[in-house]
Design an enzyme around this catalytic site. Sequence first.
Site, mmCIF file in Angstrom:
data_model
loop_
_atom_site.group_PDB
_atom_site.id
_atom_site.type_symbol
_atom_site.label_atom_id
_atom_site.label_comp_id
_atom_site.label_asym_id
_atom_site.label_seq_id
_atom_site.Cartn_x
_atom_site.Cartn_y
_atom_site.Cartn_z
ATOM 1 C CE LYS A 54 20.139 -82.570 -70.164
ATOM 2 N NZ LYS A 54 20.131 -81.424 -69.257
ATOM 3 C CD GLN A 98 20.400 -77.805 -68.951
ATOM 4 O OE1 GLN A 98 19.720 -78.808 -69.116
ATOM 5 N NE2 GLN A 98 21.703 -77.865 -68.761
ATOM 6 C CG ASP A 121 18.814 -82.759 -63.101
ATOM 7 O OD1 ASP A 121 19.572 -83.409 -63.838
ATOM 8 O OD2 ASP A 121 18.432 -81.595 -63.348
HETATM 9 N N1 GUN Z 1 23.635 -77.891 -65.929
HETATM 10 C C1 GUN Z 1 24.828 -78.518 -65.974
HETATM 11 N N2 GUN Z 1 24.691 -79.810 -65.623
HETATM 12 C C2 GUN Z 1 23.390 -79.998 -65.350
HETATM 13 C C3 GUN Z 1 22.624 -81.138 -64.938
HETATM 14 O O1 GUN Z 1 23.136 -82.230 -64.728
HETATM 15 N N3 GUN Z 1 21.292 -80.914 -64.754
HETATM 16 C C4 GUN Z 1 20.713 -79.709 -64.959
HETATM 17 N N4 GUN Z 1 19.405 -79.599 -64.735
HETATM 18 N N5 GUN Z 1 21.391 -78.647 -65.337
HETATM 19 C C5 GUN Z 1 22.720 -78.803 -65.537
#
Ligand code: GUN
Length: 299
Positions: A54, A98, A121
């Site tokens: 990211k 996350q 998200d």
């Molecule tokens: N862990 C696995 N997929 C995701 C996601 O799309 N967002 C977040 N914040 N954590 C994750």
Amino acid sequence: MGTYTLIKGNEISAEIYPDIKKRVLNLKAKGITPGLGVILVGDDPASKACVKMKERKCKELGIESVTVKLPMNVTEEYLLQKVDEFNKSTLVHGFLIQLPLPEHINENHIIDAIDPKKDVDCFHPENVGRLFVGNPIFLPATPAGVQQLLVRSNIKTTGKHVVIVGRSNIVGKPMAAIMMQKGIGADSTVTVTHSKTKNLSDITRQADILIVAVGKAHTITADMVKEGATVIDVGINRVSDNDLAYPGCSRLVGDVDFDNVKDKTSAISPVPGGVGPMTICMLMRNTVIAAEHALRNQI
Ligand code: GUN
């Protein structure tokens, strides 16, 4: 059949990035550098790798990224304090925590504390509700990425039977919400299946479009797929390859037994290189949307 289209997320996301880049430049011209905040708790290698990706993509696009790393034993109270700091920050327009979080932390408490306008998200209940009523600010990244894969591969969804395997809050449930809406890339008849579903293969065999997100390698075998179906594999599983040329090495596979399923499909997404690149692309798009909202509120 034997001739199938490989649905490549790298190529499809490359079609979308120019628009995101243009919007970043527009924002910068108006004095706003879009900012994405990430909170990472603990040192799970998969989560760390995800956060790195990211950060790299933000840099490529000219988006500011701010990562807060916290130890595994962080308290819920301290984590909520960090969420509040991002909520109030003028430099961070969107942020995420996350997942997964350590067991001593209540995930719902943390998600509830996110300012819905910064919830890139799309996990906050307000945004989940907006998605269900067909009035979203953000679309959740992975399901939105899957929808883009379908639309941009010219796979018709109207009136098609979409079967989703997996009912997670991150993929299965919002995926159903997206595909049942009215409009392009949706208008589908949706069935959601999960670990307690009886006769799973009877249902998956009815799918025109089969979307799999359970997190278990080889969940979908060739006998579970209808001839000519489209298969989208959301799973990312690391399996060891002791029997291959590089003993002790591991590789990424999806939830679908790709080698045996592919020839039965008309189109299938691989792992890696299918849904993964789309998720990050949709997250970047959400960050730009959040910054555009901030700009509008400022004027
Ligand atoms: N862990 C696995 N997929 C995701 C996601 O799309 N967002 C977040 N914040 N954590 C994750």
